[in-house]
Design a protein around this motif. Structure first.
Motif, PDB file in Angstrom:
ATOM      1  N   MET A 204       0.841  -1.084   0.020  1.00  0.00           N
ATOM      2  CA  MET A 204      -0.071   0.160   0.008  1.00  0.00           C
ATOM      3  C   MET A 204       1.015   1.328  -0.095  1.00  0.00           C
ATOM      4  SD  MET A 204      -3.342  -0.900   2.373  1.00  0.00           S
ATOM      5  CE  MET A 204      -4.316  -2.343   2.187  1.00  0.00           C
ATOM      6  N   ALA A 205       2.213   1.099   0.555  1.00  0.00           N
ATOM      7  CA  ALA A 205       3.045   2.132   0.200  1.00  0.00           C
ATOM      8  C   ALA A 205       3.069   2.909  -1.091  1.00  0.00           C
ATOM      9  CB  ALA A 205       4.436   1.883   1.002  1.00  0.00           C
ATOM     10  N   GLU A 206       3.031   1.879  -1.954  1.00  0.00           N
ATOM     11  CA  GLU A 206       3.151   2.133  -3.451  1.00  0.00           C
ATOM     12  C   GLU A 206       1.864   3.091  -3.791  1.00  0.00           C
ATOM     13  OE1 GLU A 206       3.323  -0.297  -7.682  1.00  0.00           O
ATOM     14  OE2 GLU A 206       4.109  -1.078  -5.743  1.00  0.00           O
ATOM     15  N   LEU A 207       0.798   2.857  -3.147  1.00  0.00           N
ATOM     16  CA  LEU A 207      -0.456   3.502  -3.674  1.00  0.00           C
ATOM     17  C   LEU A 207      -0.848   4.674  -2.781  1.00  0.00           C
ATOM     18  CD1 LEU A 207      -2.655   0.210  -3.783  1.00  0.00           C
ATOM     19  CD2 LEU A 207      -1.338   1.268  -5.644  1.00  0.00           C
ATOM     20  N   GLU A 208       0.001   5.137  -1.704  1.00  0.00           N
ATOM     21  CA  GLU A 208      -0.284   6.449  -0.936  1.00  0.00           C
ATOM     22  C   GLU A 208      -0.305   7.555  -2.037  1.00  0.00           C
ATOM     23  OE1 GLU A 208      -1.178   6.621   1.904  1.00  0.00           O
ATOM     24  OE2 GLU A 208      -0.745   4.771   3.041  1.00  0.00           O
ATOM     25  N   GLY A 209      -1.237   8.327  -1.732  1.00  0.00           N
ATOM     26  CA  GLY A 209      -0.956   9.283  -2.694  1.00  0.00           C
ATOM     27  C   GLY A 209      -1.905   9.407  -4.088  1.00  0.00           C
ATOM     28  N   HIS A 210      -1.959   8.200  -4.481  1.00  0.00           N
ATOM     29  CA  HIS A 210      -2.435   7.810  -5.699  1.00  0.00           C
ATOM     30  C   HIS A 210      -3.994   7.087  -5.648  1.00  0.00           C
ATOM     31  CE1 HIS A 210       1.373   8.731  -7.428  1.00  0.00           C
ATOM     32  NE2 HIS A 210       1.971   7.870  -6.372  1.00  0.00           N
ATOM     33  N   VAL A 215     -10.015   4.376   1.282  1.00  0.00           N
ATOM     34  CA  VAL A 215      -9.725   3.159   0.627  1.00  0.00           C
ATOM     35  C   VAL A 215      -8.678   2.353   1.378  1.00  0.00           C
ATOM     36  CG1 VAL A 215      -9.650   1.910  -1.507  1.00  0.00           C
ATOM     37  CG2 VAL A 215     -11.056   3.720  -1.479  1.00  0.00           C
ATOM     38  N   LEU A 216      -7.516   2.938   1.333  1.00  0.00           N
ATOM     39  CA  LEU A 216      -6.415   2.377   1.867  1.00  0.00           C
ATOM     40  C   LEU A 216      -6.728   1.903   3.322  1.00  0.00           C
ATOM     41  CD1 LEU A 216      -3.588   4.033   0.258  1.00  0.00           C
ATOM     42  CD2 LEU A 216      -4.571   2.178  -0.481  1.00  0.00           C
ATOM     43  N   THR A 217      -7.227   2.803   4.017  1.00  0.00           N
ATOM     44  CA  THR A 217      -7.619   2.558   5.325  1.00  0.00           C
ATOM     45  C   THR A 217      -8.599   1.289   5.680  1.00  0.00           C
ATOM     46  OG1 THR A 217      -7.076   4.950   6.187  1.00  0.00           O
ATOM     47  CG2 THR A 217      -8.520   3.690   7.653  1.00  0.00           C
ATOM     48  N   MET A 218      -9.479   1.149   4.856  1.00  0.00           N
ATOM     49  CA  MET A 218     -10.612   0.259   5.161  1.00  0.00           C
ATOM     50  C   MET A 218      -9.757  -1.089   4.700  1.00  0.00           C
ATOM     51  SD  MET A 218     -13.643   1.992   3.094  1.00  0.00           S
ATOM     52  CE  MET A 218     -14.743   0.445   3.142  1.00  0.00           C
ATOM     53  N   GLN A 219      -8.932  -1.168   3.874  1.00  0.00           N
ATOM     54  CA  GLN A 219      -8.047  -2.252   3.252  1.00  0.00           C
ATOM     55  C   GLN A 219      -7.255  -2.537   4.404  1.00  0.00           C
ATOM     56  OE1 GLN A 219      -6.447  -3.184  -0.466  1.00  0.00           O
ATOM     57  NE2 GLN A 219      -8.244  -2.689  -1.484  1.00  0.00           N
ATOM     58  N   ARG A 220      -6.544  -1.529   5.145  1.00  0.00           N
ATOM     59  CA  ARG A 220      -5.778  -1.983   6.456  1.00  0.00           C
ATOM     60  C   ARG A 220      -6.577  -2.608   7.462  1.00  0.00           C
ATOM     61  NH1 ARG A 220      -3.200   3.049   4.767  1.00  0.00           N
ATOM     62  NH2 ARG A 220      -0.972   2.431   3.865  1.00  0.00           N
ATOM     63  N   ALA A 391       6.818 -15.674  19.537  1.00  0.00           N
ATOM     64  CA  ALA A 391       6.372 -14.437  18.841  1.00  0.00           C
ATOM     65  C   ALA A 391       5.490 -14.725  17.739  1.00  0.00           C
ATOM     66  CB  ALA A 391       7.542 -13.502  18.607  1.00  0.00           C
ATOM     67  N   GLY A 392       4.492 -13.875  17.402  1.00  0.00           N
ATOM     68  CA  GLY A 392       3.578 -14.223  16.310  1.00  0.00           C
ATOM     69  C   GLY A 392       2.710 -13.014  15.407  1.00  0.00           C
ATOM     70  N   VAL A 393       2.292 -13.180  14.527  1.00  0.00           N
ATOM     71  CA  VAL A 393       1.326 -12.117  14.085  1.00  0.00           C
ATOM     72  C   VAL A 393       0.135 -12.855  13.318  1.00  0.00           C
ATOM     73  CG1 VAL A 393       1.171 -10.578  11.836  1.00  0.00           C
ATOM     74  CG2 VAL A 393       3.396 -10.644  13.365  1.00  0.00           C
ATOM     75  N   THR A 394      -1.030 -12.377  13.525  1.00  0.00           N
ATOM     76  CA  THR A 394      -2.290 -12.781  13.234  1.00  0.00           C
ATOM     77  C   THR A 394      -2.969 -11.521  12.407  1.00  0.00           C
ATOM     78  OG1 THR A 394      -3.755 -12.296  14.814  1.00  0.00           O
ATOM     79  CG2 THR A 394      -2.600 -14.487  14.850  1.00  0.00           C
ATOM     80  N   TYR A 395      -3.868 -12.092  11.396  1.00  0.00           N
ATOM     81  CA  TYR A 395      -4.584 -11.152  10.659  1.00  0.00           C
ATOM     82  C   TYR A 395      -6.085 -11.632  10.943  1.00  0.00           C
ATOM     83  CZ  TYR A 395      -0.035 -10.631   8.560  1.00  0.00           C
ATOM     84  OH  TYR A 395       1.340 -10.555   8.068  1.00  0.00           O
ATOM     85  N   ARG A 396      -6.765 -10.258  10.544  1.00  0.00           N
ATOM     86  CA  ARG A 396      -8.339 -10.522  10.665  1.00  0.00           C
ATOM     87  C   ARG A 396      -8.793 -10.989   9.335  1.00  0.00           C
ATOM     88  NH1 ARG A 396     -12.670  -7.027   8.628  1.00  0.00           N
ATOM     89  NH2 ARG A 396     -14.424  -7.308   9.928  1.00  0.00           N
ATOM     90  N   LEU A 397      -8.005 -10.854   8.244  1.00  0.00           N
ATOM     91  CA  LEU A 397      -8.381 -11.299   6.975  1.00  0.00           C
ATOM     92  C   LEU A 397      -8.453 -12.683   7.040  1.00  0.00           C
ATOM     93  CD1 LEU A 397      -8.674 -10.571   3.996  1.00  0.00           C
ATOM     94  CD2 LEU A 397      -6.138 -11.001   3.841  1.00  0.00           C
ATOM     95  N   ARG A 398      -9.518 -13.546   6.478  1.00  0.00           N
ATOM     96  CA  ARG A 398      -9.756 -14.826   6.205  1.00  0.00           C
ATOM     97  C   ARG A 398      -9.451 -15.295   4.774  1.00  0.00           C
ATOM     98  NH1 ARG A 398      -9.012 -14.574  10.733  1.00  0.00           N
ATOM     99  NH2 ARG A 398      -7.620 -15.849   9.993  1.00  0.00           N
TER     100      ARG A 398
END
Length: 837
Positions: A204-210, A215-220, A391-398
């Motif tokens: 998403m860093a590539e899409l910032e400003g474009h 929309v980017l916030t909703m995806q994050r 240590a670990g990371v999880t995502y809300r995304l399914r």
């Protein structure tokens, strides 16, 4: 409205444009740009939302064409889906009949609406020539382990009788029909979008400003990255973002509808557990996790073990824990979580506050005195050292659930063999074509209607030759729309889903246009698809759309339009009443693209009056200064408009380059007159410069406002005594026609003809403003006394502070006053601070 005959203009110019092929991407060496509108679903004719979206996208595409870019502006239809199937059931017909009839209607409406489409790109996702490649891509996902079939608790729509992806459930209801969604345990196909969760976030860093920030916030938020730790509580691990509170854990909770809960339940608790699970499966995730809801649960008759103290902790099943989130189990810390606390109070479970300072647990010595961040890091290190966590990371995304139990969709290209298991259909046997089903045979049931077509289902296994059966589910239509933009580059290509060379020329898309409501469905899926295609070596980019424009809704009196509410505004009726150009202009002028348009607050009739005025202006100027007469005034050669030549000859070829299109100079035409009213010429060039900048910034409504200013300036000049034949008036009218060609193509073409030019204003070339005329040679300076305006001074734009001070003190306003202080802000303001009156 009688002197603005939009029907005659529409009849006159539409066939002329088609004969000229004005919008065919020619593949020349000019710099290229591509603009893709989110393609339409053929549920009927175009509606007001389409009118806005296509007016906005078309203005940008036409602007690029005028600048000299070779522009790909394609068209297609998202043609599979439930509405067609339901319509076929009601009519006793095949879904294709309803679908393709509506596509024909919409195609004619696109032509009438004067969209700058290259019709050679046309595609429909329900054509076997298209879905052959959807199936081919599915098999590539399958080969990479990104398409998997597994049993899971899934969202079930009881009305449409099909499963839904999480993204298609809104506030606990089916996104399409609005019915309450329930849960079912089914074996389904998933695309493992979770494998790309980190890339989807990082890129998403590539899409910032474009892309729009919302929309980017909703995806994050939808992807929902959470960092923490996995801790071992004996029978299972739990994931927590607050491992520093582990010493406050007093019980464990698992999702009742998970396999884990069933495996842990003791025999004595089985009847109560089974009854509880049956009840929970009738609830949506939204209902289960709603704030303030009274907690429910059942003890499983089992215990876990605290990873640090060894204390036995009772294990409960409770509906506020969901099976797909984390491990489907949590450590309950009621002193520090509201839902855990409510559950503990309801079932009389212990509440143990974390006993430390600065929001940490100081009960173990190794955490004493640390802040939260340091305590978390230290606890994870200790868990890893003791072998009880990591240590670990999880995502809300399914993972993306793509199976659908309906007919009108892309068949899943696998067979099920008792000997071989799941077997892909060989590539040379694609497409797997849908059988002929219609009417009541399509009625929804618990399995796909395809399952009833036994001569279609029963096949030989491609691997062993034994008896096998086709998969009877079809794919979610969002699969079709996750790669269609690539097919636009070569819609008839037969050697793969798209021609790699054509994709290399046109992709990624320079500008994508559509509704923000797709932020966490289509736009997320298409980003995922693109990354997989990159990893398959099919494309060389990771993001599909360089720039995104989202438009708001068209509403009526503040409410979304709906047939059930009886507040629909019919686009066809609006066009019949006011004309295409007036509707297009109203849509664009109503406000910034991202804001909603309330049709009750706008005025197509006002647009009609404006367009009538500019036509009369063109008639006056064209009659007073015939085109042949002004050739002699051309002072500079170059890509100027040559009277009587084909429209396409207005361009100068630009050299090819490996640079992105934005790095190329645009192909425009000089404004070449040297005589004429200087005041009008300055106004024309300044407004042209402003409009050009506004179009680049996609502030389209303000660009329209500036065009209206230009029309008013010319009218005032002529009404004030300027001859209509003055070269400055013709120059302004030509600029106005080219600018309006972006928004009101029929009126602009008619203006162009009345000014003496051959057809093709859409390719006239964007005028280039003269910097010398754009520069403000003088400005108006406000002269204030004690903050109140007393006079205005016309001063040079580059006047110095000293010169402006001297000028102010010499003015009649300063005479006889005692000036105690001056505030000078050249060139716009001088304030004299005086004593006395």
């Amino acid at each position: 409205m009688s002197d603005y005959d939009f029907e005659a203009m529409q009849r006159r110019w539409q066939p002329v444009w088609e004969s000229l092929g004005l919008f065919t991407a020619d593949g020349s060496g000019k710099p290229r740009r591509s603009l893709v509108d989110m393609f339409a679903y053929p549920s009927g004719d175009l509606h007001m939302g389409h009118a806005e979206a296509y007016a906005l996208g078309d203005a940008v595409a036409r602007f690029w064409i005028q600048q000299g870019y070779d522009v790909l502006h394609p068209v297609g239809w998202d043609a599979f889906g439930l509405p067609a199937e339901n319509a076929a059931i009601r009519r006793g017909a095949h879904p294709a009949e309803w679908t393709y009839a509506n596509i024909g209607t919409q195609a004619e409406s696109f032509r009438r609406y004067a969209t700058s489409i290259d019709w050679r790109t046309r595609l429909h996702t329900s054509d076997p020539s298209y879905y052959r490649w959807t199936q081919w891509l599915f098999l590539r996902f399958l080969e990479r382990g990104l398409a998997v079939r597994k049993r899971a608790a899934v969202n079930w729509c009881p009305v449409d009788r099909t499963v839904l992806a999480n993204e298609q459930v809104v506030a606990g209801r089916c996104e399409r029909c609005g019915s309450a969604v329930t849960k079912r345990e089914l074996t389904q196909w998933f695309l493992t979008i979770t494998a790309y969760a980190e890339q989807l976030l990082d890129d998403m860093a590539e899409l910032e400003g474009h892309w729009p920030a919302p929309v980017l916030t909703m995806q994050r938020n939808w992807i929902g990255r959470s960092a923490g730790a996995y801790l071992d509580f004996g029978p299972f691990e739990v994931f927590t973002t607050r491992p520093d509170t582990v010493f406050g854990a007093t019980f464990l909770v698992v999702a009742p509808d998970s396999a884990l809960a069933g495996s842990l339940c003791s025999a004595g608790q089985r009847p109560a557990f089974d009854a509880y699970v049956s009840r929970v499966r009738g609830e949506s995730d939204i209902t289960r996790t709603a704030a303030g809801r009274a907690p429910t649960g059942v003890f499983l008759g089992a215990h876990g073990r605290h990873p640090f103290t060894g204390e036995p902790l009772p294990i409960w099943a409770a509906d506020y824990v969901l099976p797909g989130h984390g491990t489907g189990a949590i450590m309950a810390v009621p002193a520090h979580d509201e839902r855990d606390l409510a559950f503990a109070q309801t079932f009389d479970l212990p509440v143990r506050p974390v006993a430390g300072t600065r929001d940490t647990d100081a009960s173990p010595d190794f955490l004493a005195g640390m802040d939260r961040e340091a305590a978390t890091a230290r606890l994870i290190a200790e868990a890893e050292a003791r072998g009880v966590g990591r240590a670990g990371v999880t995502y809300r995304l399914r993972d993306w659930l793509v199976s659908r139990q309906r007919f009108w969709g892309c068949p899943i290209p696998v067979v099920h063999c008792a000997n071989c298991g799941i077997v892909p259909v060989p590539d040379d046997q694609l497409p797997v074509v849908l059988p002929d089903l219609r009417g009541e045979a399509l009625a929804p049931q618990d399995v796909s209607p395809l399952a009833t077509v036994r001569d279609w289902v029963e096949v030989d296994c491609p691997r062993c030759g034994g008896p096998a059966e086709r998969d009877t589910d079809t794919m979610d239509t969002f699969v079709d729309s996750s790669w269609y933009f690539l097919r636009y580059c070569s819609p008839a290509y037969g050697k793969g889903p798209f021609d790699p060379d054509a994709v290399g020329r046109w992709m990624p898309v320079d500008q994508y246009v559509g509704g923000a409501e797709h932020a966490v469905m289509h736009l997320l899926y298409v980003r995922f698809f693109t990354k997989v295609l990159r990893d398959l070596g099919l494309v060389d980019f990771a993001e599909p759309f360089r720039r995104l424009m989202t438009q708001g809704q068209v509403v009526l009196n503040g409410a979304a339009m709906s047939k059930s509410k009886g507040n629909m505004v019919d686009l066809g009726e609006q066009i019949d009443t006011y004309g295409v150009d007036a509707v297009r202009l109203t849509m664009v002028f109503a406000g910034p693209p991202e804001e909603d348009i309330d049709w009750a607050d706008v005025s197509p009739a006002g647009s009609v009056r404006f367009l009538g005025r500019v036509l009369r202006l063109a008639s006056e100027i064209g009659a007073a200064s015939p085109a042949a007469a002004d050739h002699a005034q051309r002072s500079t050669p170059g890509p100027t408009l040559h009277r009587g030549s084909p429209a396409t000859s207005h361009f100068t070829e630009l050299s090819r380059s490996s640079e992105p299109p934005s790095a190329h100079p645009v192909d425009s035409r000089e404004l070449w007159i040297t005589s004429g009213d200087p005041g009008l010429r300055r106004t024309t060039h300044r407004l042209l410069a402003a409009i050009t900048e506004l179009m680049e910034e996609q502030r389209l409504n303000v660009a329209v406002a500036r065009a209206m200013e230009l029309a008013n300036a010319v009218r005032r000049a002529i009404d004030g005594g300027l001859p209509a034949g003055d070269p400055a008036a013709r120059e302004a009218a030509e600029v106005l026609a080219v600018v309006l060609s972006l928004f009101t193509p029929y009126t602009a073409e008619e203006m162009w003809a009345r000014l003496g030019h051959p057809p093709g204003v859409a390719r006239a070339g964007w005028p280039r403003a003269d910097p010398a005329l754009v520069a403000e040679t003088t400005v108006i300076c406000a002269l204030q006394v004690n903050g109140k305006l007393r006079d205005r001074l016309e001063v040079p734009a580059d006047i110095t502070t000293d010169d402006l001070t001297a000028l102010a003190l010499a003015s009649p306003v300063a005479a006889g006053r005692t000036v105690t202080r001056l505030v000078v802000r050249p060139p716009h303001v001088v304030n004299l601070v005086v004593s006395g009156p």
